[in-house]
Design a protein around this motif. Sequence first.
Motif, mmCIF file in Angstrom:
data_model
loop_
_atom_site.group_PDB
_atom_site.id
_atom_site.type_symbol
_atom_site.label_atom_id
_atom_site.label_comp_id
_atom_site.label_asym_id
_atom_site.label_seq_id
_atom_site.Cartn_x
_atom_site.Cartn_y
_atom_site.Cartn_z
ATOM 1 N N TYR A 1 6.143 35.666 13.347
ATOM 2 C CA TYR A 1 5.668 34.358 13.808
ATOM 3 C C TYR A 1 5.385 33.434 12.617
ATOM 4 O O TYR A 1 5.771 32.262 12.620
ATOM 5 N N VAL B 1 8.588 32.126 11.240
ATOM 6 C CA VAL B 1 9.123 31.016 12.045
ATOM 7 C C VAL B 1 8.368 29.724 11.746
ATOM 8 O O VAL B 1 8.975 28.668 11.542
ATOM 9 N N LEU B 2 7.031 29.811 11.690
ATOM 10 C CA LEU B 2 6.240 28.612 11.384
ATOM 11 C C LEU B 2 6.594 28.037 10.026
ATOM 12 O O LEU B 2 6.774 26.830 9.880
ATOM 13 N N LYS C 1 8.208 21.557 2.135
ATOM 14 C CA LYS C 1 9.041 22.309 3.078
ATOM 15 C C LYS C 1 9.818 23.448 2.426
ATOM 16 O O LYS C 1 9.889 24.552 2.972
ATOM 17 N N PHE D 1 10.890 27.308 9.808
ATOM 18 C CA PHE D 1 11.573 26.435 10.765
ATOM 19 C C PHE D 1 10.687 25.347 11.384
ATOM 20 O O PHE D 1 11.200 24.348 11.853
ATOM 21 N N LEU D 2 9.379 25.567 11.396
ATOM 22 C CA LEU D 2 8.491 24.610 12.077
ATOM 23 C C LEU D 2 7.509 23.930 11.131
ATOM 24 O O LEU D 2 6.608 23.232 11.581
ATOM 25 N N TRP D 3 7.663 24.122 9.848
ATOM 26 C CA TRP D 3 6.700 23.625 8.868
ATOM 27 C C TRP D 3 6.410 22.134 9.021
ATOM 28 O O TRP D 3 5.260 21.708 8.979
ATOM 29 N N ASP D 4 7.444 21.328 9.184
ATOM 30 C CA ASP D 4 7.241 19.880 9.288
ATOM 31 C C ASP D 4 7.280 19.392 10.732
ATOM 32 O O ASP D 4 7.287 18.186 10.985
ATOM 33 N N LYS D 5 7.276 20.312 11.667
ATOM 34 C CA LYS D 5 7.217 19.972 13.102
ATOM 35 C C LYS D 5 5.755 20.009 13.547
ATOM 36 O O LYS D 5 4.894 20.556 12.847
ATOM 37 N N ALA E 1 4.034 21.820 15.621
ATOM 38 C CA ALA E 1 3.407 23.153 15.693
ATOM 39 C C ALA E 1 3.073 23.682 14.302
ATOM 40 O O ALA E 1 1.991 24.244 14.081
ATOM 41 N N GLY E 2 3.969 23.502 13.373
ATOM 42 C CA GLY E 2 3.732 23.958 12.007
ATOM 43 C C GLY E 2 2.646 23.167 11.312
ATOM 44 O O GLY E 2 1.788 23.733 10.626
#
Length: 120
Positions: free
Chosen positions: A19, A22-23, A48, A26-30, A32-33
């Motif tokens: 998990y 993934v954070l 990033k 892929f989700l660092w600048d989204k 959730a991240g």
Amino acid sequence: MLNSITTFFIALIALLHVYILVLEMFLWDKPAGRKAFGHSLEKAKESKVLAANQGLYNGFLAAGLFWGLYLGDAGFEIKVFFLSCILVAGIYGGITARRKILYIQAGPALTALLLLVLNG
């Protein structure tokens, strides 16, 4: 019974590190991240590439735990090694980055190590 609990707990820690991979990758600048790590969009974009590198390392930690679990009793030393790596990384992160890393990463690793040794 303790063996099943230990195995389950180690598997949860491995999944936690997937998990985190993934954070960070892929989700660092989204949203959730950014929410998980408390970063602004600007700071997330700037860091990033570094975060993706961290995520890859977390994936290696998860892979090591899954490998140890796959080997069963023969993977005892592998599980000890990777849980120790996670413990050290969690302590370092808790001291240098955010205190909550001690509870999210180091605490579970220490608990799993203790269960593993008591069970071994």
